[in-house]
Design a protein around this motif. Structure first.
Motif, PDB file in Angstrom:
ATOM      1  N   ALA A 244      -2.892 -85.927 -14.743  1.00 56.96           N
ATOM      2  CA  ALA A 244      -1.710 -85.152 -15.136  1.00 56.96           C
ATOM      3  C   ALA A 244      -1.013 -84.561 -13.914  1.00 56.96           C
ATOM      4  N   LEU A 245      -1.791 -84.095 -12.934  1.00 52.89           N
ATOM      5  CA  LEU A 245      -1.193 -83.550 -11.715  1.00 52.89           C
ATOM      6  C   LEU A 245      -0.445 -84.650 -10.950  1.00 52.89           C
ATOM      7  N   VAL A 246      -1.062 -85.815 -10.827  1.00 47.45           N
ATOM      8  CA  VAL A 246      -0.402 -86.942 -10.167  1.00 47.45           C
ATOM      9  C   VAL A 246       0.869 -87.325 -10.924  1.00 47.45           C
ATOM     10  N   ALA A 247       0.789 -87.402 -12.240  1.00 55.80           N
ATOM     11  CA  ALA A 247       1.968 -87.736 -13.049  1.00 55.80           C
ATOM     12  C   ALA A 247       3.076 -86.708 -12.837  1.00 55.80           C
ATOM     13  N   ALA A 248       2.717 -85.434 -12.778  1.00 57.96           N
ATOM     14  CA  ALA A 248       3.716 -84.383 -12.565  1.00 57.96           C
ATOM     15  C   ALA A 248       4.366 -84.512 -11.190  1.00 57.96           C
TER      16      ALA A 248
ATOM     17  N   LEU B  53       4.672 -87.119  -9.440  1.00 56.90           N
ATOM     18  CA  LEU B  53       5.476 -88.350  -9.386  1.00 56.90           C
ATOM     19  C   LEU B  53       6.645 -88.323 -10.371  1.00 56.90           C
ATOM     20  N   ASP B  54       6.840 -87.170 -11.022  1.00 61.94           N
ATOM     21  CA  ASP B  54       7.934 -86.999 -11.992  1.00 61.94           C
ATOM     22  C   ASP B  54       7.874 -87.990 -13.147  1.00 61.94           C
ATOM     23  N   MET B  55       6.660 -88.320 -13.592  1.00 60.85           N
ATOM     24  CA  MET B  55       6.521 -89.198 -14.760  1.00 60.85           C
ATOM     25  C   MET B  55       6.886 -88.417 -16.010  1.00 60.85           C
TER      26      MET B  55
ATOM     27  N   VAL C   7      -1.373 -95.036  -8.264  1.00 59.38           N
ATOM     28  CA  VAL C   7      -0.418 -94.991  -9.375  1.00 59.38           C
ATOM     29  C   VAL C   7       0.913 -95.591  -8.937  1.00 59.38           C
ATOM     30  N   ILE C   8       1.326 -95.311  -7.727  1.00 62.30           N
ATOM     31  CA  ILE C   8       2.578 -95.889  -7.224  1.00 62.30           C
ATOM     32  C   ILE C   8       2.448 -97.407  -7.142  1.00 62.30           C
TER      33      ILE C   8
END
Length: 159
Positions: free
Chosen positions: A120-124, A126-128, A95-96
């Protein structure tokens, strides 16, 4: 009760919806289950996609606070939470590197360790923002649904 859940259209819809909400199995199990129960495909698709998406905004907004609270109140869960964070951190590299496209791919590929919960966990972590992450995760869930549909109806074969 079980007869109602597997014998009526509403029961089949609700069962498909809730199976699709469960982490790890998500839509990958919910959609084929609904179809196997005899739920009409459009209803199975709606139940699976919506069920898979319901937890997403809550995970993005609240998971860090939930993890912190769990660590404070149940120290025994620290190891599990740390493992979850490390797994998500490992997935976050894509994602980065690729941004929204990386998140889309992470969610769209219906394999263990991927999906809406992981996305969703990755987005959270990463502060998306919700406005950026939710549409991408939704698109990924729709792609995963298309793949699972093709697998369920035998359009894709692995032999």
């Amino acid at each position: 009760m079980i007869e109602w859940l597997t014998g009526t259209t509403l029961g089949k819809f609700i069962t498909t919806f809730f199976i699709s909400m469960v982490p790890v199995v998500e839509l990958r199990a919910g959609l084929p289950y609904g179809i196997a129960l005899g739920l009409d495909y459009p209803l199975a698709l709606i139940a699976a996609v919506v069920g898979n998406m319901v937890p997403v905004p809550f995970i993005i907004v609240y998971i860090r606070r939930i993890f912190a609270w769990l660590r404070r109140h149940w120290a025994k869960l620290d190891g599990l939470i740390t493992r979850l964070e490390k797994r998500a951190d490992g997935k976050s590299e894509t994602v980065i590197k690729y941004g929204s496209w990386g998140l889309l791919i992470l969610v769209a590929i219906p394999l263990p360790g991927t999906g809406a919960w992981t996305g969703a966990l990755v987005a959270a972590l990463l502060d998306m923002r919700l406005r950026r992450a939710v549409p991408v995760i939704f698109a990924g869930v729709c792609i995963a649904a298309a793949i699972m549909t093709a697998l369920t109806f035998g359009v894709i074969h692995f032999t």
